[in-house]
Design an enzyme around this catalytic site. Structure first.
Site, PDB file in Angstrom:
ATOM      1  N   ASP A  73       0.917  -1.136   0.000  1.00  0.00           N
ATOM      2  CA  ASP A  73       0.000   0.000   0.000  1.00  0.00           C
ATOM      3  C   ASP A  73       0.959   1.189   0.000  1.00  0.00           C
ATOM      4  OD1 ASP A  73      -1.426   2.258   0.896  1.00  0.00           O
ATOM      5  OD2 ASP A  73      -3.020   0.940   1.607  1.00  0.00           O
ATOM      6  N   HIS A  74       1.180   1.778  -1.176  1.00  0.00           N
ATOM      7  CA  HIS A  74       2.317   2.711  -1.262  1.00  0.00           C
ATOM      8  C   HIS A  74       2.136   3.949  -0.386  1.00  0.00           C
ATOM      9  CE1 HIS A  74      -0.048   4.802  -4.353  1.00  0.00           C
ATOM     10  NE2 HIS A  74       0.794   5.812  -4.276  1.00  0.00           N
TER      11      HIS A  74
ATOM     12  N   HIS B 204      -5.660   2.843   0.711  1.00  0.00           N
ATOM     13  CA  HIS B 204      -4.948   4.056   1.159  1.00  0.00           C
ATOM     14  C   HIS B 204      -5.740   4.846   2.214  1.00  0.00           C
ATOM     15  CE1 HIS B 204      -2.516   3.044  -2.185  1.00  0.00           C
ATOM     16  NE2 HIS B 204      -3.074   3.797  -3.105  1.00  0.00           N
TER      17      HIS B 204
END
Ligand SMILES: NC(=O)C1=CN([C@@H]2O[C@H](COP(=O)(O)OP(=O)(O)OC[C@H]3O[C@@H](n4cnc5c(N)ncnc54)[C@H](OP(=O)(O)O)[C@@H]3O)[C@@H](O)[C@H]2O)C=CC1
Ligand SMILES: O=C1O[C@H](COP(=O)(O)O)[C@@H](O)[C@H](O)[C@H]1O
Length: 341
Positions: A32-33, A95
Site C-alpha cells: 500500500d504505497h 490508502h
C-alpha cells in the site's frame, strides 16, 4: 503484491489463503504505497512523540475528521484496470482506510509491526456505518477545464463502455465505535479530475463558545483545525483564531505552518523506494497484513453490495470541480461542509 487485494472480503480471503499456502506469511509483502510516504509515517510521530496533540485527539474536542485524496488526472489509458474497480476499491479500501487507521488508532506498545498492526486492526474493527443510504456519494467526471485546458469526460476515455457504472469519485461517512471516537464522524473522499492534486487529513475541532468575541466579528471565526498535508507541499497546518490588528476586537482564522521543505534538509525518499528497500531488508511494519485487508473489505463491502443491488448510477461532476453535488449534500445534512484543500 499490489493492491487491491481481491475485490471484496470473500475474494480477499481466497487470495490470502492461496498466497499463504505457498509462501510463509513473513515473506508476503502487500504494497500500500501510501504507507511508504514520509508524511504518512509522520502521523505516528506527530501523534505519539508530542504531548500537546494527544489530550485533544478524541471526541471531546474533535467535531469530525475529513480525509481527502484528490487527483487532477483522469483514468488515462487505465480503463482495463480501472473500469469495474472504481475509486472506492482502488483507493478507499486501502490508502484512505490506512490513513483513517493511523489517525484514529490507540498508541501501539512499540513500533514493532506486530504491535502496529494490532492497533490498526482494532480501530478498523470498530468502524461502523450508521445509515448507509445517506452515508455515501458517487460521481463520474464529465468534460471540463483543468489548468486552462479542456479535458475529456470519463465516457470519452478509451475503452469505457457507455453504460459503465464505475465511480471515479466516492465519498463515505463512517463512525468509530469506541470511547475515543464515539460521535465523531470520519468523512472520506477520493476522486479523479478534481480541482487539484492533494491528499490531506483534516481534524476539525468543535467550535469554542465564542462568548467574548462572537458579536464583534463580522465573519465568524471558524473551527480550529489540524491539517496533515500528505501531498503535495508536505507538512502540517494548525488553524486557529487571532485578533485582527486594529481598534476593533475582530477575530479571524490564521494558519501556522510546518513544511518539510523549510524544516529539513534531508530528502524524502519516494514511497516505492522506501517500500522496495524494506522488502529487500525483510522489514514488515509498512506492509498491511491480511487481517487489515480483510477488515477494510468488511467496511467497504456493504457499500459495494448496496450500489450493485440498487444499480446506483454515479452522478456526473464537472472536471476541475470538487466532486458531485451529492457529496456536498452529504455533509450539508450534518451541518458541515468539505474543506477546500
Ligand atoms: N497507477 C498508479 O499510480 C498505481 C497503481 N497501483 C496498482 O498497480 C496495479 C496496476 O495499475 P496500473 O499499472 O496503473 O494499471 P494499468 O491499467 O496501466 O495496467 C494494468 C496492466 O495489467 C494487465 N492486465 C490486466 N488484467 C490482466 C489479466 N487478467 N491478466 C494479465 N494481465 C492483465 C493489463 O494488460 P492490458 O493492457 O493488455 O489490458 C495492463 O498491462 C493495480 O493493482 C494498481 O492498484 C498502485 C499504486 C499506484
Ligand atoms: O494506488 C493508486 O494511487 C494512485 C495515486 O497515487 P499518488 O501517490 O499519486 O497519490 C492513483 O492514481 C491510482 O489510481 C491508484 O491505483
Amino acid at each position: 503484491m499490489e493492491k487491491p487485494f481481491g475485490h471484496d472480503l470473500e475474494s480477499a480471503r481466497e487470495l490470502n489463503a492461496i498466497v499463504e499456502r505457498v509462501f510463509p506469511p513473513d515473506s508476503v509483502f502487500r504494497i500500500d504505497h501510501y504507507l511508504g510516504k514520509e508524511t504518512v509515517q509522520n502521523i505516528l510521530a506527530m501523534r505519539f512523540s508530542n504531548q500537546m496533540f494527544e489530550p485533544v485527539w478524541n471526541a471531546n474536542y474533535v467535531d469530525h475528521v475529513q480525509i481527502t485524496m484528490a487527483e487532477d488526472i483522469g483514468i488515462g489509458s487505465r480503463a482495463g484496470y480501472y473500469d469495474g474497480v472504481g475509486a472506492a476499491r482502488d483507493v478507499i479500501q486501502n490508502h484512505l482506510l490506512q490513513l483513517l487507521a493511523l489517525t484514529a488508532m490507540e498508541e501501539p506498545l512499540s513500533l514493532d509491526s506486530k504491535h502496529l498492526r494490532a492497533e490498526k486492526a482494532k480501530v478498523l474493527e470498530a468502524v461502523r456505518v450508521d445509515d448507509l443510504e445517506n452515508s455515501y456519494a458517487l460521481g463520474q467526471y464529465a468534460p471540463g477545464y483543468q489548468g486552462g485546458e479542456h479535458v475529456n469526460g470519463f465516457f470519452d476515455e478509451k475503452d469505457i463502455p457507455a453504460d459503465s457504472r464505475t465511480e471515479t469519485f466516492a465519498a463515505l461517512k463512517v463512525s468509530i465505535d469506541n470511547r475515543r471516537w464515539a460521535g465523531t464522524p470520519f468523512y472520506l473522499r477520493a476522486g479523479k479530475r478534481l480541482g487539484r492534486r492533494v491528499t490531506e487529513i483534516a481534524v476539525l475541532f468543535k467550535k469554542s463558545a465564542d462568548r467574548l468575541f462572537g458579536k464583534e466579528t463580522e465573519v465568524p471565526a471558524g473551527q480550529n483545525a489540524i491539517v496533515i498535508r500528505v501531498q503535495p507541499n508536505e507538512g502540517m497546518t494548525i488553524r486557529f483564531a487571532a485578533k485582527v490588528p486594529g481598534t476593533q476586537m475582530e477575530i479571524r482564522d490564521v494558519n501556522m505552518d510546518f513544511g518539510y521543505g523549510h524544516s529539513f534538509t534531508e530528502e524524502s525518499p519516494e514511497a516505492y523506494e522506501r517500500l522496495i528497500l524494506d522488502v529487500l531488508l525483510g522489514e514488515p511494519p509498512l506492509f498491511p497484513r491480511h487481517e487489515e485487508v480483510e477488515l477494510s473489505w468488511k467496511i467497504l463491502d456493504p457499500f459495494e453490495e448496496y450500489w450493485e443491488e440498487h444499480k446506483i448510477k454515479p452522478e456526473p461532476y464537472e472536471s476541475g470541480s470538487w466532486g458531485p453535488r451529492s457529496a456536498h449534500q452529504m455533509l450539508e445534512r450534518d451541518n458541515r461542509a468539505w474543506r477546500r484543500p
